[in-house]
Design a protein around this motif. Structure first.
Motif, PDB file in Angstrom:
ATOM      1  N   GLY A   1       0.840  -1.186   0.000  1.00 21.41           N
ATOM      2  CA  GLY A   1       0.000   0.000   0.000  1.00 21.41           C
ATOM      3  C   GLY A   1       0.876   1.237   0.000  1.00 21.41           C
ATOM      4  N   LEU A   2       0.455   2.284  -0.703  1.00 18.50           N
ATOM      5  CA  LEU A   2       1.351   3.416  -0.916  1.00 18.50           C
ATOM      6  C   LEU A   2       0.945   4.712  -0.225  1.00 18.50           C
ATOM      7  CD1 LEU A   2       2.386   3.022  -4.667  1.00 18.50           C
ATOM      8  CD2 LEU A   2       3.453   2.081  -2.616  1.00 18.50           C
ATOM      9  N   GLY A   3      -0.279   4.826   0.239  1.00 18.23           N
ATOM     10  CA  GLY A   3      -0.718   6.095   0.806  1.00 18.23           C
ATOM     11  C   GLY A   3       0.042   6.484   2.060  1.00 18.23           C
ATOM     12  N   MET A   4       0.289   7.783   2.223  1.00 15.27           N
ATOM     13  CA  MET A   4       0.922   8.320   3.420  1.00 15.27           C
ATOM     14  C   MET A   4       0.418   9.746   3.610  1.00 15.27           C
ATOM     15  SD  MET A   4       4.771   9.313   2.160  1.00 15.27           S
ATOM     16  CE  MET A   4       4.884  10.722   3.263  1.00 15.27           C
ATOM     17  N   THR A   5       0.869  10.392   4.682  1.00 16.53           N
ATOM     18  CA  THR A   5       0.491  11.776   4.968  1.00 16.53           C
ATOM     19  C   THR A   5       1.756  12.585   5.186  1.00 16.53           C
ATOM     20  OG1 THR A   5      -1.583  11.080   6.009  1.00 16.53           O
ATOM     21  CG2 THR A   5      -0.792  13.299   6.513  1.00 16.53           C
ATOM     22  N   HIS A   6       1.861  13.717   4.505  1.00 22.95           N
ATOM     23  CA  HIS A   6       3.034  14.576   4.697  1.00 22.95           C
ATOM     24  C   HIS A   6       3.197  14.931   6.179  1.00 22.95           C
ATOM     25  CE1 HIS A   6       3.949  15.076   0.523  1.00 22.95           C
ATOM     26  NE2 HIS A   6       2.870  15.772   0.229  1.00 22.95           N
ATOM     27  N   GLY A   7       4.422  14.799   6.684  1.00 24.91           N
ATOM     28  CA  GLY A   7       4.723  15.191   8.045  1.00 24.91           C
ATOM     29  C   GLY A   7       4.331  14.195   9.109  1.00 24.91           C
ATOM     30  N   ASN A   8       3.740  13.072   8.721  1.00 24.36           N
ATOM     31  CA  ASN A   8       3.321  12.050   9.689  1.00 24.36           C
ATOM     32  C   ASN A   8       4.130  10.784   9.428  1.00 24.36           C
ATOM     33  OD1 ASN A   8       2.082  10.153  11.302  1.00 24.36           O
ATOM     34  ND2 ASN A   8      -0.008  10.620  10.642  1.00 24.36           N
ATOM     35  N   GLU A   9       5.183  10.596  10.209  1.00 24.43           N
ATOM     36  CA  GLU A   9       6.077   9.461   9.964  1.00 24.43           C
ATOM     37  C   GLU A   9       5.482   8.130  10.394  1.00 24.43           C
ATOM     38  OE1 GLU A   9      10.092   9.938  11.125  1.00 24.43           O
ATOM     39  OE2 GLU A   9      10.367  11.801   9.980  1.00 24.43           O
ATOM     40  N   ALA A  10       4.324   8.166  11.035  1.00 20.96           N
ATOM     41  CA  ALA A  10       3.629   6.912  11.348  1.00 20.96           C
ATOM     42  C   ALA A  10       2.913   6.369  10.122  1.00 20.96           C
ATOM     43  CB  ALA A  10       2.632   7.129  12.488  1.00 20.96           C
ATOM     44  N   THR A  11       2.879   7.148   9.060  1.00 23.81           N
ATOM     45  CA  THR A  11       2.288   6.699   7.805  1.00 23.81           C
ATOM     46  C   THR A  11       3.391   6.570   6.765  1.00 23.81           C
ATOM     47  OG1 THR A  11       1.844   8.922   6.957  1.00 23.81           O
ATOM     48  CG2 THR A  11       0.159   7.924   8.370  1.00 23.81           C
ATOM     49  N   TYR A  12       3.295   5.571   5.913  1.00 25.54           N
ATOM     50  CA  TYR A  12       4.354   5.327   4.932  1.00 25.54           C
ATOM     51  C   TYR A  12       3.880   4.317   3.896  1.00 25.54           C
ATOM     52  CZ  TYR A  12       4.784   1.699   8.526  1.00 25.54           C
ATOM     53  OH  TYR A  12       4.506   0.724   9.466  1.00 25.54           O
ATOM     54  N   PRO A  13       4.476   4.351   2.718  1.00 30.88           N
ATOM     55  CA  PRO A  13       4.217   3.280   1.754  1.00 30.88           C
ATOM     56  C   PRO A  13       4.917   2.005   2.188  1.00 30.88           C
ATOM     57  CG  PRO A  13       5.825   4.808   0.872  1.00 30.88           C
ATOM     58  CD  PRO A  13       5.361   5.385   2.167  1.00 30.88           C
ATOM     59  N   ARG A  14       4.364   0.887   1.790  1.00 31.47           N
ATOM     60  CA  ARG A  14       4.951  -0.402   2.157  1.00 31.47           C
ATOM     61  C   ARG A  14       4.796  -1.373   0.998  1.00 31.47           C
ATOM     62  NH1 ARG A  14       4.062  -5.549   4.274  1.00 31.47           N
ATOM     63  NH2 ARG A  14       5.421  -6.110   6.020  1.00 31.47           N
ATOM     64  N   LEU A  15       5.825  -2.183   0.762  1.00 28.24           N
ATOM     65  CA  LEU A  15       5.770  -3.218  -0.261  1.00 28.24           C
ATOM     66  C   LEU A  15       5.149  -4.490   0.311  1.00 28.24           C
ATOM     67  CD1 LEU A  15       9.349  -2.887  -1.781  1.00 28.24           C
ATOM     68  CD2 LEU A  15       7.234  -1.837  -2.614  1.00 28.24           C
ATOM     69  N   ALA A  16       4.437  -5.203  -0.531  1.00 34.25           N
ATOM     70  CA  ALA A  16       3.840  -6.470  -0.113  1.00 34.25           C
ATOM     71  C   ALA A  16       4.910  -7.528   0.122  1.00 34.25           C
ATOM     72  CB  ALA A  16       2.853  -6.959  -1.175  1.00 34.25           C
ATOM     73  N   ASP A  17       4.625  -8.449   1.057  1.00 35.20           N
ATOM     74  CA  ASP A  17       5.476  -9.621   1.310  1.00 35.20           C
ATOM     75  C   ASP A  17       4.883 -10.829   0.601  1.00 35.20           C
ATOM     76  OD1 ASP A  17       7.453  -8.737   3.484  1.00 35.20           O
ATOM     77  OD2 ASP A  17       5.537  -8.075   4.311  1.00 35.20           O
ATOM     78  N   VAL A  18       5.719 -11.602  -0.072  1.00 42.03           N
ATOM     79  CA  VAL A  18       5.272 -12.851  -0.701  1.00 42.03           C
ATOM     80  C   VAL A  18       5.352 -13.940   0.361  1.00 42.03           C
ATOM     81  CG1 VAL A  18       5.590 -14.454  -2.611  1.00 42.03           C
ATOM     82  CG2 VAL A  18       6.165 -12.027  -2.905  1.00 42.03           C
ATOM     83  N   ILE A  19       4.202 -14.523   0.737  1.00 44.15           N
ATOM     84  CA  ILE A  19       4.148 -15.375   1.930  1.00 44.15           C
ATOM     85  C   ILE A  19       3.870 -16.842   1.653  1.00 44.15           C
ATOM     86  CG2 ILE A  19       3.424 -13.467   3.403  1.00 44.15           C
ATOM     87  CD1 ILE A  19       0.554 -14.669   3.283  1.00 44.15           C
ATOM     88  N   GLY A  20       3.534 -17.214   0.418  1.00 44.85           N
ATOM     89  CA  GLY A  20       3.221 -18.616   0.170  1.00 44.85           C
ATOM     90  C   GLY A  20       2.664 -18.837  -1.217  1.00 44.85           C
ATOM     91  N   TYR A  21       2.129 -20.024  -1.401  1.00 43.86           N
ATOM     92  CA  TYR A  21       1.642 -20.457  -2.715  1.00 43.86           C
ATOM     93  C   TYR A  21       0.342 -21.218  -2.532  1.00 43.86           C
ATOM     94  CZ  TYR A  21       1.364 -23.443  -6.909  1.00 43.86           C
ATOM     95  OH  TYR A  21       0.939 -24.109  -8.023  1.00 43.86           O
TER      96      TYR A  21
END
Length: 573
Positions: A248-268
């Motif tokens: 997920g990519l959404g974040m808020t300027h000036g709020n370091e508790a928000t950030y984009p994150r890449l998905a983890d590949v967890i299984g098949y």
């Protein structure tokens, strides 16, 4: 259980009687072109956002007039596949009820802008008559399911598209509100409360996004989504899917508790399990996602806070079985294949570049008219890409000359001869209609590209597909945080500049300049592009080069996004 109070939206959903609220009464109120705030939140579940033309605000305020309210409608298309008749109907609706343009979104959906409140019900009804819908195109539910759209991968495309449609159908809200409000469906009187078997009465904590990717193409940007399935193909046959969660990519300027994150590949999982896995991932997020803070309510934060191992264990408990080990895969790019391609069956497909995803007639380039004429004779289908472009798909040998003639007549036959950077660009709508926009995007990025193309020509980079994306705010709709060059609006004519994303969408970029004036974009990027042209290693992508050259430090995961920023990036340009 958190001691913090639930967010206001949770109360709106609880009181809504499964997304009904007072929408009907608000639509009937002719004293205003707007709806109440509660209805505005609920309407998102039905596929529409209330907006106003921000270009008109000053003048209307001066004359003590209300804002120029209208509505944006988003039409779901699982995998971005539309029949030619559906295209023609969307084109007609754009004139009859909207602003005369069609927006192709980065999630393979149609958007119509400028629909006034009194036309909203009629427009949605006619969309449904065309065998499309708007339900769950927005809101705290699973949204349009994306799928690799290019049928040059024909050996498996039909199967993955079918799975995308099955996931979409299964996760569509079951409430009768949509049919009652928009299609004059009969209200069922019962002493038993209505049931949402997957979502429950309060649906999800926030929006939820699903994609299916077919390696080696990551054109759907799977790492930016809550849940993704990576098709595993062996000997030309689809055997199953790797499962990726927590992007997920959404974040808020000036709020370091928000950030984009890449998905983890967890299984098949097997093909037969894909719908079940999608359902159970949604249910885990339904039960454990943060309902107290909407800025912390996406699946990425649930996983970041609790850990990937916790999530896998919980998912396995909901499933009643374990995912298998991840199978090998590789992505090489996330762009489109422009111009004509021919698959192994001898069927042809033409990918058309659509600047900013805006289908419109302009002086000297009647693209919308041309696509209308093609749709009248084309016997295949039309597919929207995740990069806001369009594929005229499944053209036979017999029909190709006719399609080619129409492409030539309306000036579309050379769309793929633009610079590779322009072809790799994305821009969100931003101003004037998006209420969240802090800066321009769709209306401004073409001008930036024109100036950058002069630099690219000087440095011999015209044919290098450097991914570049611009958004008017940090919510991430145009996926700027995984592009090699990303601009994120900070205010009028000011942007944060990010560099170093992975060319195949596999790595987050990093802040390089904060609050950069638009007037300084070219002078800031030009020396970096020049160094890239002179110093790059064989086959080295721009995003990799800027990290190796020390312009930014690589970011592999969301929690690290705000850390280790180079000092010069913290300075206001």
């Amino acid at each position: 259980m958190s001691d913090k109070p639930l967010s206001a939206n949770e109360g709106i959903k609880t009181r809504s009687n499964y997304l009904r609220g007072q929408i009907v009464d608000d639509l009937a109120d002719l004293s205003t072109g707007a709806v109440t705030e509660d209805s505005n939140q609920l309407l998102k579940f039905h596929g529409t956002y209330m907006q106003d033309d921000r270009d008109l605000r000053p003048d209307r305020r001066k004359h003590k007039l209300d804002k120029a309210y209208s509505f944006m409608l988003r039409i779901r298309l699982a995998g971005g596949v539309a029949s030619t008749q559906q295209w023609l109907e969307t084109d007609r609706l754009a004139d009859d009820y909207a602003n005369g343009t069609i927006k192709l979104t980065t999630r393979q959906a149609f958007q119509l802008h400028g629909i006034i409140k009194t036309n909203l019900k009629r427009t949605i009804a006619e969309i449904n008559h065309a065998a499309m819908d708007t339900i769950a195109a927005c809101g705290d539910v699973n949204r349009n399911v994306m799928c690799n759209p290019n049928p040059h991968l024909s050996s498996v495309h039909e199967e993955v598209q079918r799975d995308a449609q099955a996931i979409s159908d299964h996760l569509t809200p079951q409430t009768g509100a949509y049919h009652e409000i928009w299609l004059d469906g009969e209200k069922v009187e019962s002493s038993e409360e209505e049931v949402e078997p997957i979502y429950g009465k309060t649906y999800l904590p926030r929006k939820f996004k699903i994609t299916i990717a077919v390696p080696p193409s990551n054109d759907v940007d799977l790492y930016a989504n809550d849940l993704s399935f990576i098709a595993i193909v062996e000997d030309g046959k689809l055997v199953g899917y790797n499962v990726a969660v927590g992007g997920g990519l959404g974040m808020t300027h000036g709020n370091e508790a928000t950030y984009p994150r890449l998905a983890d590949v967890i299984g098949y999982c097997s093909v037969d399990q894909v719908v079940d896995v999608a359902e159970k991932v949604v249910m885990v997020q339904r039960d454990f996602g943060d309902r107290t803070d909407r800025k912390h309510a996406r699946l990425k934060y649930t996983i970041q806070d609790r850990g990937v191992d916790w999530f896998k264990a919980e998912l396995h408990r909901y499933l009643g079985y374990d995912l298998d080990e991840v199978k090998p895969f590789e992505f090489t790019d996330n762009g489109d294949r422009f111009g004509w391609t021919t698959d192994e069956r001898g069927v042809h497909h033409y990918t058309l570049f659509v600047q900013g995803g805006r289908v419109i007639d302009t002086p000297g380039y009647p693209m919308r008219t041309g696509l209308r004429e093609i749709a009248k004779v084309h016997q295949g289908d039309i597919r929207l890409t995740a990069n806001q472009n369009l594929i005229i798909a499944s053209v036979t040998d017999e029909r190709r000359p006719e399609i080619e003639a129409l492409l030539e007549k309306f000036g579309m036959s050379r769309s793929h001869e633009r610079s590779a950077m322009r072809l790799a660009s994305i821009a969100c709508v931003a101003l004037p209609t998006c209420s969240l926009a802090l800066a321009e995007a769709e209306r401004y990025l073409p001008d930036v590209l024109t100036l950058l193309e002069e630099e690219l020509e000087k440095f011999g980079l015209r044919h290098d597909a450097i991914t570049i994306r611009m958004t008017g705010c940090p919510n991430g709709c145009g996926r700027p945080f995984i592009s090699e060059i990303g601009f994120v609006g900070r205010g009028p004519d000011r942007y944060n500049l990010y560099l170093g994303g992975g060319h195949a969408g596999q790595r987050l970029n990093k802040l390089y300049r904060q609050d950069l004036p638009a007037a300084k974009i070219i002078e800031t990027l030009s020396p970096i592009l020049e160094r890239y042209a002179k110093e790059r290693e064989d086959g080295e992508k721009f995003g990799d080069f800027v990290i190796r050259a020390g312009y930014v430090i690589a970011t592999e995961q969301g929690a690290d996004f705000h850390a280790n920023i180079k000092p010069e990036a913290l300075e206001t340009a």
